[in-house]
Design an enzyme around this catalytic site. Structure first.
Site, PDB file in Angstrom:
ATOM      1  CG  HIS A 108      39.191  37.110  36.968  1.00 35.03           C
ATOM      2  ND1 HIS A 108      39.171  38.451  36.505  1.00 35.03           N
ATOM      3  CD2 HIS A 108      39.998  36.960  37.950  1.00 35.03           C
ATOM      4  CE1 HIS A 108      39.980  39.147  37.287  1.00 35.03           C
ATOM      5  NE2 HIS A 108      40.732  38.253  38.257  1.00 35.03           N
ATOM      6  CG  HIS A 121      32.142  41.000  31.511  1.00 37.84           C
ATOM      7  ND1 HIS A 121      32.235  41.749  32.737  1.00 37.84           N
ATOM      8  CD2 HIS A 121      32.590  39.876  32.020  1.00 37.84           C
ATOM      9  CE1 HIS A 121      32.819  41.147  33.441  1.00 37.84           C
ATOM     10  NE2 HIS A 121      33.043  39.787  33.229  1.00 37.84           N
ATOM     11  CG  ASP A 156      33.949  35.820  35.260  1.00 35.79           C
ATOM     12  OD1 ASP A 156      35.054  36.145  35.479  1.00 35.79           O
ATOM     13  OD2 ASP A 156      33.186  37.016  34.609  1.00 35.79           O
ATOM     14  CG  HIS A 157      36.388  35.519  31.352  1.00 36.14           C
ATOM     15  ND1 HIS A 157      35.987  36.223  30.437  1.00 36.14           N
ATOM     16  CD2 HIS A 157      35.697  36.471  32.349  1.00 36.14           C
ATOM     17  CE1 HIS A 157      35.548  37.504  30.861  1.00 36.14           C
ATOM     18  NE2 HIS A 157      35.376  37.538  32.185  1.00 36.14           N
ATOM     19  CG  HIS A 213      40.670  42.475  33.687  1.00 33.41           C
ATOM     20  ND1 HIS A 213      39.377  43.183  34.343  1.00 33.41           N
ATOM     21  CD2 HIS A 213      40.311  41.415  34.354  1.00 33.41           C
ATOM     22  CE1 HIS A 213      38.564  42.601  34.986  1.00 33.41           C
ATOM     23  NE2 HIS A 213      39.112  41.346  35.166  1.00 33.41           N
ATOM     24  CG  HIS A 270      40.776  37.715  32.275  1.00 34.02           C
ATOM     25  ND1 HIS A 270      39.647  37.815  31.377  1.00 34.02           N
ATOM     26  CD2 HIS A 270      40.169  37.950  33.503  1.00 34.02           C
ATOM     27  CE1 HIS A 270      38.606  38.130  31.996  1.00 34.02           C
ATOM     28  NE2 HIS A 270      38.742  38.303  33.440  1.00 34.02           N
TER      29      HIS A 270
END
Lengths: 323, 323
Positions: free
Chosen positions: B77, B285, B79-80, B152, B75
């Site tokens: 976000h 995570h 941090d990914h 999510h 996805h």
């Protein structure tokens, strides 16, 4: 820098703290992350560049990301810029509400627009972007920032100078006692630039500060080259600075590569620092090719041959600069 | 997964290597960088997510960034995702010319367009972006990838399953000798799915592989949840997998926070893994709040109470998965 003009400095900013967060060039290595330096003066902290991974480097430094007041971007290459989106997101997820300013050369606003909108995320604090032209001067809190052109190929690239306010002049104790001004509150008033009266009755007279306080002295100043070949503009911007942080991507052996890509050798940076008569020189943006001590040593030697005491900081080094 | 269909695997992919590059959630900590996992099978390596700083994490891993064939983004976000622009730039500066594919949910193409153009830089290799819908299946080299919906919040979020090809069935030595097939090249032909002839003259006859080779056996399979609350879709995608890598942002104490933000507790992830009958479970995570061993221990204990052998890998851990 407003030389000759009186900027009183009642809060006494006498120290500048430099945290080297990323001292490597072009891409990260195990030893060095890409470019970022945190400069703190009083309670104000600015970042010089913000390469990818800067937010993680901050975790091993004394600098709170939440306290960063502004980011000064030298140019828009990824190793100087790509840490901004993640840093902003983490600040926001940690409930920052203080605004932040981001300064950079032409193109900065578009790059910020893309960087801050590529993920589905809106920061919950205000970010103001500012595009600068070489020669611009502006203030961040008590600091005066000026920028100049850096010679990094055709890409708009800036070098920066950060000046603390001038410090008050030296207080002449002997002269004060000679004038019968007793040690005490009146000395402080004079040092803060206030007139006082002494004597009494017909002998009362006013003493103005310049009778016992010398001319204002320069505050601490720091110049940062960004990525650049040695050039007159950076030399001029750095002239007389307390500290120059100059890129030194290569050693002598790669002088031609340095010139071809708008970079400096350590020797070239040191020669510029000497001509600019700076007090201290730190060399950063070290190419990932210099990992081992024996690879790095020639670069350091070549700099110190020209500028005694030139240093190549490691990531995580913290320098307190005092007068 | 193409169960029951014969996929011969002549190259003998029997190992999958998992390099945990970033096992932390939301933002980096000293202990854990943000999300990325490199999965290698044969000479094919894919990244599962690519948070900021992944290119530097790769430097401490056995994975060459230049060999990454594809990135599967769960996805968008930060941090990914935010490690992609820097990784691409570094690959390009190091003269990569092999193409790379980047897969992700709806919105990936726009995010990539912004991320790859925010700096004045054009990669010198071809990058193909692909937006996926839950249920899509595609191939990367010999690997079959399928994706499903992750829970999510409202953000399009995917979980992935990577299947190696089925392995040949078990070779029945006794049966082969009974049929008078001598040990040698003909055994290899049968195992590779080829018919052979035995005997001579009027006794010549054809032997087909299924006479001595059992039914094909599943290849190694790995499921990755991305960020998600425990949900039926991830459980279904993970069913029977050799390995499940599931997020476990929180311990039991933060169950409500986990549910509110579309995340899992370690216990919740372990319960799903047990229902899905996976062989091995790795939890990633991990929230930055669990830094010290005593902070992390409850999370691990809660997982292993439900799924014996559940592991919380550290950044840099490398796991070889074999049958």
């Amino acid at each position: 820098m407003a030389r000759g003009k009186l900027h009183l400095n009642p809060s006494g900013y006498r120290n500048m703290r430099i945290c080297f967060l990323g001292t490597g060039g072009s891409w990260p290595s195990k030893r060095r992350n890409v470019s970022s330096i945190a400069v703190s003066s009083g309670s104000t902290t600015v970042l010089l560049d913000c390469g990818e991974g800067t937010q993680r480097q901050l975790l091993s430094s004394p600098v709170s990301p939440m306290k960063i007041r502004a980011i000064l971007v030298s140019h828009l290459h990824g190793d100087h810029f790509l840490g901004i989106p993640g840093l902003v997101q983490t600040m926001s997820l940690n409930d920052r509400d203080a605004p932040m300013d981001i300064y950079g050369p032409a193109g900065t606003l578009e790059a910020l627009e893309k960087g801050l909108t590529m993920c589905p995320f809106s920061p919950n604090f205000n970010i103001s972007g500012h595009e600068l032209e070489p020669g611009d001067t502006f203030s961040i809190d008590h600091l005066t920032i000026s920028c100049g052109r850096a010679a990094h190929g055709s890409l708009p690239s800036l070098s920066y100078r950060i000046n603390e306010p001038d410090r008050p002049g030296r207080f002449n104790r002997e002269k004060a006692l000679e004038l019968n001004i007793p040690e005490g509150p009146k000395w402080g008033m004079l040092q803060r630039g206030e007139d006082i009266t002494i004597g009494s009755g017909p002998d009362v007279r006013t003493v103005v500060p310049r009778e016992v306080v010398g001319p204002p002295r320069d505050g601490i100043s720091l110049a940062y080259s960004g990525d650049t070949a040695p050039c007159d503009e950076v030399e001029e911007l750095a002239r007389g600075a307390t500290v120059l942080i100059h890129e030194a991507t290569f050693a002598d052996s790669h002088q031609e590569v340095a010139a071809a890509f708008g970079h400096s050798t350590a020797r070239g940076a040191a020669a510029l620092a000497k001509r600019a008569k700076v007090s201290r020189l730190f060399l950063v943006h070290i190419s990932p090719r210099y990992q081992k001590e024996e690879e790095l040593k020639p670069l350091i030697d070549q700099a110190t041959e020209v500028f005694e005491g030139a240093m190549v900081p490691e990531d995580g080094n913290v320098i307190e600069v005092t007068h």
